[in-house]
Design a protein around this motif. Sequence first.
Motif, PDB file in Angstrom:
ATOM      1  N   TYR A  14       0.836  -1.200   0.000  1.00  0.00           N
ATOM      2  CA  TYR A  14       0.000   0.000   0.000  1.00  0.00           C
ATOM      3  C   TYR A  14       0.874   1.255   0.000  1.00  0.00           C
ATOM      4  O   TYR A  14       0.630   2.206  -0.759  1.00  0.00           O
ATOM      5  CB  TYR A  14      -0.904  -0.035   1.232  1.00  0.00           C
ATOM      6  CG  TYR A  14      -1.853   1.121   1.369  1.00  0.00           C
ATOM      7  CD1 TYR A  14      -3.025   1.185   0.638  1.00  0.00           C
ATOM      8  CD2 TYR A  14      -1.583   2.158   2.256  1.00  0.00           C
ATOM      9  CE1 TYR A  14      -3.918   2.232   0.779  1.00  0.00           C
ATOM     10  CE2 TYR A  14      -2.459   3.222   2.405  1.00  0.00           C
ATOM     11  CZ  TYR A  14      -3.622   3.256   1.668  1.00  0.00           C
ATOM     12  OH  TYR A  14      -4.489   4.309   1.809  1.00  0.00           O
ATOM     13  N   LEU A  15       1.911   1.249   0.828  1.00  0.00           N
ATOM     14  CA  LEU A  15       2.830   2.382   0.880  1.00  0.00           C
ATOM     15  C   LEU A  15       3.542   2.598  -0.451  1.00  0.00           C
ATOM     16  O   LEU A  15       3.698   3.724  -0.922  1.00  0.00           O
ATOM     17  CB  LEU A  15       3.879   2.160   1.971  1.00  0.00           C
ATOM     18  CG  LEU A  15       3.589   2.694   3.360  1.00  0.00           C
ATOM     19  CD1 LEU A  15       4.734   2.372   4.294  1.00  0.00           C
ATOM     20  CD2 LEU A  15       3.325   4.183   3.338  1.00  0.00           C
ATOM     21  N   LYS A  16       3.983   1.510  -1.048  1.00  0.00           N
ATOM     22  CA  LYS A  16       4.687   1.613  -2.328  1.00  0.00           C
ATOM     23  C   LYS A  16       3.771   2.196  -3.393  1.00  0.00           C
ATOM     24  O   LYS A  16       4.181   3.048  -4.187  1.00  0.00           O
ATOM     25  CB  LYS A  16       5.193   0.233  -2.754  1.00  0.00           C
ATOM     26  CG  LYS A  16       6.013   0.253  -4.018  1.00  0.00           C
ATOM     27  CD  LYS A  16       6.560  -1.128  -4.336  1.00  0.00           C
ATOM     28  CE  LYS A  16       7.392  -1.103  -5.613  1.00  0.00           C
ATOM     29  NZ  LYS A  16       7.916  -2.439  -5.937  1.00  0.00           N
ATOM     30  N   ARG A  17       2.531   1.741  -3.408  1.00  0.00           N
ATOM     31  CA  ARG A  17       1.563   2.222  -4.395  1.00  0.00           C
ATOM     32  C   ARG A  17       1.299   3.716  -4.235  1.00  0.00           C
ATOM     33  O   ARG A  17       1.062   4.441  -5.206  1.00  0.00           O
ATOM     34  CB  ARG A  17       0.272   1.410  -4.233  1.00  0.00           C
ATOM     35  CG  ARG A  17      -0.731   1.577  -5.352  1.00  0.00           C
ATOM     36  CD  ARG A  17      -1.801   0.499  -5.314  1.00  0.00           C
ATOM     37  NE  ARG A  17      -2.611   0.539  -4.104  1.00  0.00           N
ATOM     38  CZ  ARG A  17      -2.650  -0.423  -3.181  1.00  0.00           C
ATOM     39  NH1 ARG A  17      -1.910  -1.513  -3.315  1.00  0.00           N
ATOM     40  NH2 ARG A  17      -3.424  -0.319  -2.124  1.00  0.00           N
ATOM     41  N   ARG A  18       1.365   4.199  -3.003  1.00  0.00           N
ATOM     42  CA  ARG A  18       1.080   5.608  -2.721  1.00  0.00           C
ATOM     43  C   ARG A  18       2.334   6.476  -2.704  1.00  0.00           C
ATOM     44  O   ARG A  18       2.265   7.676  -2.427  1.00  0.00           O
ATOM     45  CB  ARG A  18       0.377   5.732  -1.368  1.00  0.00           C
ATOM     46  CG  ARG A  18      -0.991   5.118  -1.327  1.00  0.00           C
ATOM     47  CD  ARG A  18      -1.597   5.210   0.064  1.00  0.00           C
ATOM     48  NE  ARG A  18      -1.709   6.588   0.537  1.00  0.00           N
ATOM     49  CZ  ARG A  18      -2.722   7.398   0.244  1.00  0.00           C
ATOM     50  NH1 ARG A  18      -3.721   6.953  -0.514  1.00  0.00           N
ATOM     51  NH2 ARG A  18      -2.755   8.622   0.701  1.00  0.00           N
ATOM     52  N   GLY A  19       3.499   5.885  -2.987  1.00  0.00           N
ATOM     53  CA  GLY A  19       4.733   6.665  -2.925  1.00  0.00           C
ATOM     54  C   GLY A  19       5.034   7.166  -1.531  1.00  0.00           C
ATOM     55  O   GLY A  19       5.547   8.275  -1.352  1.00  0.00           O
ATOM     56  N   ARG A  20       4.699   6.354  -0.529  1.00  0.00           N
ATOM     57  CA  ARG A  20       4.926   6.631   0.890  1.00  0.00           C
ATOM     58  C   ARG A  20       4.104   7.813   1.428  1.00  0.00           C
ATOM     59  O   ARG A  20       4.379   8.356   2.498  1.00  0.00           O
ATOM     60  CB  ARG A  20       6.408   6.852   1.200  1.00  0.00           C
ATOM     61  CG  ARG A  20       7.250   5.633   0.920  1.00  0.00           C
ATOM     62  CD  ARG A  20       8.621   5.745   1.498  1.00  0.00           C
ATOM     63  NE  ARG A  20       9.409   6.791   0.866  1.00  0.00           N
ATOM     64  CZ  ARG A  20      10.645   7.093   1.203  1.00  0.00           C
ATOM     65  NH1 ARG A  20      11.236   6.441   2.190  1.00  0.00           N
ATOM     66  NH2 ARG A  20      11.309   8.045   0.589  1.00  0.00           N
ATOM     67  N   THR A  21       3.080   8.216   0.687  1.00  0.00           N
ATOM     68  CA  THR A  21       2.221   9.313   1.125  1.00  0.00           C
ATOM     69  C   THR A  21       1.198   8.813   2.133  1.00  0.00           C
ATOM     70  O   THR A  21       0.535   7.813   1.898  1.00  0.00           O
ATOM     71  CB  THR A  21       1.472   9.922  -0.085  1.00  0.00           C
ATOM     72  OG1 THR A  21       2.422  10.343  -1.052  1.00  0.00           O
ATOM     73  CG2 THR A  21       0.628  11.100   0.342  1.00  0.00           C
ATOM     74  N   PRO A  22       1.038   9.486   3.268  1.00  0.00           N
ATOM     75  CA  PRO A  22       0.024   9.073   4.240  1.00  0.00           C
ATOM     76  C   PRO A  22      -1.384   9.383   3.755  1.00  0.00           C
ATOM     77  O   PRO A  22      -1.567  10.142   2.794  1.00  0.00           O
ATOM     78  CB  PRO A  22       0.370   9.898   5.479  1.00  0.00           C
ATOM     79  CG  PRO A  22       1.017  11.118   4.923  1.00  0.00           C
ATOM     80  CD  PRO A  22       1.786  10.659   3.714  1.00  0.00           C
ATOM     81  N   ARG A  23      -2.359   8.822   4.415  1.00  0.00           N
ATOM     82  CA  ARG A  23      -3.757   9.099   4.087  1.00  0.00           C
ATOM     83  C   ARG A  23      -4.180  10.478   4.599  1.00  0.00           C
ATOM     84  O   ARG A  23      -3.749  10.912   5.659  1.00  0.00           O
ATOM     85  CB  ARG A  23      -4.681   8.061   4.737  1.00  0.00           C
ATOM     86  CG  ARG A  23      -4.476   6.645   4.296  1.00  0.00           C
ATOM     87  CD  ARG A  23      -5.550   5.780   4.936  1.00  0.00           C
ATOM     88  NE  ARG A  23      -5.278   4.365   4.700  1.00  0.00           N
ATOM     89  CZ  ARG A  23      -4.971   3.498   5.654  1.00  0.00           C
ATOM     90  NH1 ARG A  23      -4.871   3.895   6.911  1.00  0.00           N
ATOM     91  NH2 ARG A  23      -4.757   2.234   5.361  1.00  0.00           N
TER      92      ARG A  23
END
Length: 199
Positions: A14-23
């Motif tokens: 999930y982190l990789k998919r989001r580029g380490r961006t938090p929710r």
Amino acid sequence: SLPYTDDFEYKSAYLKRRGRTPRYTCDVNGAFEVVSQGNSNHVLCQQINKDHLGTGSDGAPVKPLTSFGDDRWKDYILSADVMLDSSENEKNYAAIIARYNASHSAVENGYQLRIYRGGSWALYSNQGKIAKGTVSGMREGRLVNLKLKVLGNKVSAYINNELAVRKTIKESPVNSGRAALASAYYKNYFDNVKVIPVQ
């Protein structure tokens, strides 16, 4: 909606998919990303240093800040654990902000509890610094819990669950706003963010 919590323990894919961006966060400046603390614990880290600075619209760099929540949030307790980058100087700080509702100013609106490496702290409002003090026993490499309680026109600041100051805001109180995390341009950590409504 409240209550709101985030410990940043997202799955790796999930982190990789989001580029380490938090929710749910919105960076005003700097770059707040979820990183590993060197063990299995994930934290939010401000990643930009002064070598990579852009400039704000007034020609001066706006300090890193990320906000979340709802402008209609009014009476609540905001808390977060912070750890300051031990490789930096005494001007390094991390902060939490309650009732934040500015989006482009170098002067943040709301109530900001800021802690520095040497253990000094300061409480700010939109009128500037309204209280200051020093925490005894501040140690490098340890999380410090910061907490702000905003109820009506009263603001209470806590450090490691001990009351640092309680203020009644008589001039230009800020009545509502999002929560925010703020930092100097260093790699400071944030974890275990909580926002709980109070009455």
